[in-house]
Write an enzyme that holds these catalytic residues in place. Sequence first.
Site, PDB file in Angstrom:
ATOM      1  N   GLN A 135      -2.764   4.982  -3.277  1.00  0.00           N
ATOM      2  CA  GLN A 135      -2.031   6.212  -3.592  1.00  0.00           C
ATOM      3  C   GLN A 135      -1.413   6.097  -4.984  1.00  0.00           C
ATOM      4  OE1 GLN A 135       1.587   6.421  -1.430  1.00  0.00           O
ATOM      5  NE2 GLN A 135       1.827   8.632  -1.593  1.00  0.00           N
ATOM      6  N   GLY A 136      -1.954   6.805  -5.936  1.00  0.00           N
ATOM      7  CA  GLY A 136      -1.446   6.752  -7.316  1.00  0.00           C
ATOM      8  C   GLY A 136      -0.493   7.895  -7.590  1.00  0.00           C
ATOM      9  N   SER A 138       3.498   7.241  -7.736  1.00  0.00           N
ATOM     10  CA  SER A 138       4.676   6.771  -8.482  1.00  0.00           C
ATOM     11  C   SER A 138       4.311   6.281  -9.872  1.00  0.00           C
ATOM     12  CB  SER A 138       5.356   5.621  -7.737  1.00  0.00           C
ATOM     13  OG  SER A 138       5.705   6.015  -6.443  1.00  0.00           O
ATOM     14  N   SER A 171       0.217   0.350  -3.779  1.00  0.00           N
ATOM     15  CA  SER A 171      -0.092  -0.674  -2.776  1.00  0.00           C
ATOM     16  C   SER A 171      -1.595  -0.865  -2.651  1.00  0.00           C
ATOM     17  CB  SER A 171       0.451  -0.264  -1.405  1.00  0.00           C
ATOM     18  OG  SER A 171       1.829  -0.055  -1.467  1.00  0.00           O
ATOM     19  N   GLU A 255       2.404  10.597   5.292  1.00  0.00           N
ATOM     20  CA  GLU A 255       2.882   9.220   5.068  1.00  0.00           C
ATOM     21  C   GLU A 255       4.156   8.942   5.873  1.00  0.00           C
ATOM     22  OE1 GLU A 255       3.986   8.289   0.996  1.00  0.00           O
ATOM     23  OE2 GLU A 255       3.718   6.144   1.353  1.00  0.00           O
TER      24      GLU A 255
HETATM   25  C1  LIG Z   1       6.611  -1.189   0.014  1.00  0.00           C
HETATM   26  C2  LIG Z   1       6.396  -0.068  -0.972  1.00  0.00           C
HETATM   27  C3  LIG Z   1       5.135   0.469  -1.117  1.00  0.00           C
HETATM   28  C4  LIG Z   1       4.920   1.497  -2.040  1.00  0.00           C
HETATM   29  N1  LIG Z   1       3.631   1.958  -2.199  1.00  0.00           N
HETATM   30  C5  LIG Z   1       3.408   2.963  -3.076  1.00  0.00           C
HETATM   31  C6  LIG Z   1       2.066   3.431  -3.277  1.00  0.00           C
HETATM   32  O1  LIG Z   1       1.114   2.922  -2.689  1.00  0.00           O
HETATM   33  N2  LIG Z   1       1.873   4.439  -4.143  1.00  0.00           N
HETATM   34  C7  LIG Z   1       2.909   5.036  -4.821  1.00  0.00           C
HETATM   35  O2  LIG Z   1       2.661   5.981  -5.555  1.00  0.00           O
HETATM   36  N3  LIG Z   1       4.187   4.574  -4.697  1.00  0.00           N
HETATM   37  C8  LIG Z   1       4.449   3.550  -3.836  1.00  0.00           C
HETATM   38  N4  LIG Z   1       5.730   3.063  -3.688  1.00  0.00           N
HETATM   39  C9  LIG Z   1       6.790   3.597  -4.542  1.00  0.00           C
HETATM   40  C10 LIG Z   1       7.803   4.440  -3.803  1.00  0.00           C
HETATM   41  O3  LIG Z   1       7.272   5.695  -3.454  1.00  0.00           O
HETATM   42  C11 LIG Z   1       9.006   4.578  -4.719  1.00  0.00           C
HETATM   43  O4  LIG Z   1       9.557   3.281  -4.889  1.00  0.00           O
HETATM   44  C12 LIG Z   1      10.075   5.480  -4.146  1.00  0.00           C
HETATM   45  O5  LIG Z   1       9.621   6.802  -4.097  1.00  0.00           O
HETATM   46  C13 LIG Z   1      11.380   5.414  -4.970  1.00  0.00           C
HETATM   47  O6  LIG Z   1      11.115   5.608  -6.320  1.00  0.00           O
HETATM   48  P1  LIG Z   1      11.688   4.577  -7.418  1.00  0.00           P
HETATM   49  O7  LIG Z   1      11.324   3.210  -6.987  1.00  0.00           O
HETATM   50  O8  LIG Z   1      11.214   5.052  -8.745  1.00  0.00           O
HETATM   51  O9  LIG Z   1      13.253   4.699  -7.321  1.00  0.00           O
HETATM   52  P2  LIG Z   1      14.162   5.854  -7.950  1.00  0.00           P
HETATM   53  O10 LIG Z   1      13.551   7.168  -7.663  1.00  0.00           O
HETATM   54  O11 LIG Z   1      14.458   5.506  -9.355  1.00  0.00           O
HETATM   55  O12 LIG Z   1      15.469   5.720  -7.085  1.00  0.00           O
HETATM   56  C14 LIG Z   1      16.461   4.734  -7.344  1.00  0.00           C
HETATM   57  C15 LIG Z   1      17.622   4.967  -6.391  1.00  0.00           C
HETATM   58  O13 LIG Z   1      18.197   6.255  -6.627  1.00  0.00           O
HETATM   59  C16 LIG Z   1      18.189   7.036  -5.443  1.00  0.00           C
HETATM   60  N5  LIG Z   1      17.908   8.445  -5.763  1.00  0.00           N
HETATM   61  C17 LIG Z   1      16.975   8.906  -6.603  1.00  0.00           C
HETATM   62  N6  LIG Z   1      16.995  10.266  -6.628  1.00  0.00           N
HETATM   63  C18 LIG Z   1      17.946  10.643  -5.753  1.00  0.00           C
HETATM   64  C19 LIG Z   1      18.443  11.913  -5.322  1.00  0.00           C
HETATM   65  N7  LIG Z   1      17.928  13.045  -5.796  1.00  0.00           N
HETATM   66  N8  LIG Z   1      19.422  11.929  -4.397  1.00  0.00           N
HETATM   67  C20 LIG Z   1      19.953  10.784  -3.907  1.00  0.00           C
HETATM   68  N9  LIG Z   1      19.534   9.547  -4.288  1.00  0.00           N
HETATM   69  C21 LIG Z   1      18.551   9.477  -5.197  1.00  0.00           C
HETATM   70  C22 LIG Z   1      17.068   6.457  -4.598  1.00  0.00           C
HETATM   71  O14 LIG Z   1      17.250   6.722  -3.225  1.00  0.00           O
HETATM   72  C23 LIG Z   1      17.170   4.966  -4.914  1.00  0.00           C
HETATM   73  O15 LIG Z   1      18.172   4.379  -4.137  1.00  0.00           O
HETATM   74  C24 LIG Z   1       5.989   2.020  -2.801  1.00  0.00           C
HETATM   75  C25 LIG Z   1       7.263   1.473  -2.660  1.00  0.00           C
HETATM   76  C26 LIG Z   1       7.468   0.437  -1.763  1.00  0.00           C
HETATM   77  C27 LIG Z   1       8.845  -0.162  -1.637  1.00  0.00           C
END
Ligand SMILES: Cc1cc2nc3c(=O)[nH]c(=O)nc-3n(C[C@H](O)[C@H](O)[C@H](O)COP(=O)(O)OP(=O)(O)OC[C@H]3O[C@@H](n4cnc5c(N)ncnc54)[C@H](O)[C@@H]3O)c2cc1C
Length: 395
Positions: A135-136, A138, A171, A255
């Site tokens: 899944q591309g 993020s 992932s 998902e």
């Molecule tokens: C095990 C795992 C597998 C994953 N696999 C994939 C994958 O295959 N493909 C893919 O595309 N992505 C994948 N991801 C990425 C995942 O979707 C993102 O990590 C997630 O959406 C959070 O984005 P971020 O890491 O950029 O954090 P950020 O969005 O930067 O968030 C940082 C913090 O701020 C908080 N925050 C942000 N915005 C808000 C808001 N509006 N209100 C309240 N709080 C907020 C968040 O809750 C978090 O605590 C994976 C992540 C994990 C941990």
Amino acid sequence: MTAPTLAPFAEPVVADLRAELRAWFVRELPTGWGTAAYNAPNDEDAELVFLRAWQRKLYDAGWAGITWPTEYGGRGASLLHQAVFVEERDRAKAPLDVGIVGTQMVGPMLIRHGSPEQKERYLRRILTGEDLWCQGFSEPGSGSDLASLRTRAVPAGDDGWLLSGQKVWTSRAHQADLMILLARTESVPGAPHRGISAFVVPMDTPGLTVRAIRQVNGSHDFCEVFLDDAFVPADAVVGDVGRGWTIAISTLSFERFATTRAFEMRNLVTELEGYLDGRAGDELARHICDAHAAGLSYQRMVARMAVRGEIGVDASVGKLFSTELGQRIVATAMATGGDDVVSAPVTTWRGGELSWSLEFVNSLKNTIAAGTSQIQRNIIGERVLGLPREEGPRS
Ligand SMILES: Cc1cc2nc3c(=O)[nH]c(=O)nc-3n(C[C@H](O)[C@H](O)[C@H](O)COP(=O)(O)OP(=O)(O)OC[C@H]3O[C@@H](n4cnc5c(N)ncnc54)[C@H](O)[C@@H]3O)c2cc1C
């Protein structure tokens, strides 16, 4: 409309299905599965071979794509059957799908939004385990706020598109055959959700590079994916050009449904009860009740989905509750168990054993993947409680 109840789960046909599944798992899981005697694959490649073979076994037995149309290799059965399968799979601690992105997210999304050619080309190969998807979505700087993504697709004549940008946390990208990718085909000032398109991208496309990220738990199943003028043909677009947000939302709701870990929690709390031997009585009792509630609420979610025909906000509730419960259970293990529990084994769906301390690390990622707990709370706040809507994030 009939109010959803849990009654269907008590019907005799469900009891028959459960019995059939229990016997099937006992018969088909490898010798020693779930005990120290299990001879687990000793590296990632060997594990992948085992998991693809397991997926093929599920397909051959008719347990893959339970709700998918039979013309694409599915069973054509109801969501109720699917829910019973999940419960029995987790009871047996049988493997989770190796290609969860394909089987639980992209496949169901393509059934709704794919062209006839895309369904024909991709669906059956997902079920057989021949094609693994990633899944591309993020990107660095675009996780929760997915609509801010910056990967671009520019037309390459009438033939297709050139993709450029970077994805992260993808992932299993290093093992995948195909990726569902979101890219911006147009900038619409003030409307970031518009102008995004969804593409199917083969992982061997020239201009696409995968770099694995090593994690604190020792594995490296996350990756960065770099796209440098990677060409995809015009028929790689899923749905309409510029309307990829609909595809994103559809994929994300599937998902959340797939990452509701209700029955895994029952396993975890049962194992912990064995180790604690009477300690943390009140806390443990709360976890046992919560695990039971998670199971019932999963069944209620399925009953509601069957009536409404869509996933809805229930999946956010299920995902939030079960993944946070996982953290509470493991926190009790770490705080109360002491050294003997921290290093004690917890049996996993991988068939072997993991230590509670590693389970602790793993439990942290489950409240981030598939949309963080905060984002799920935003969704519940807006759509269930009717609080003012916040524009933007992964909802
Ligand atoms: C095990 C795992 C597998 C994953 N696999 C994939 C994958 O295959 N493909 C893919 O595309 N992505 C994948 N991801 C990425 C995942 O979707 C993102 O990590 C997630 O959406 C959070 O984005 P971020 O890491 O950029 O954090 P950020 O969005 O930067 O968030 C940082 C913090 O701020 C908080 N925050 C942000 N915005 C808000 C808001 N509006 N209100 C309240 N709080 C907020 C968040 O809750 C978090 O605590 C994976 C992540 C994990 C941990």
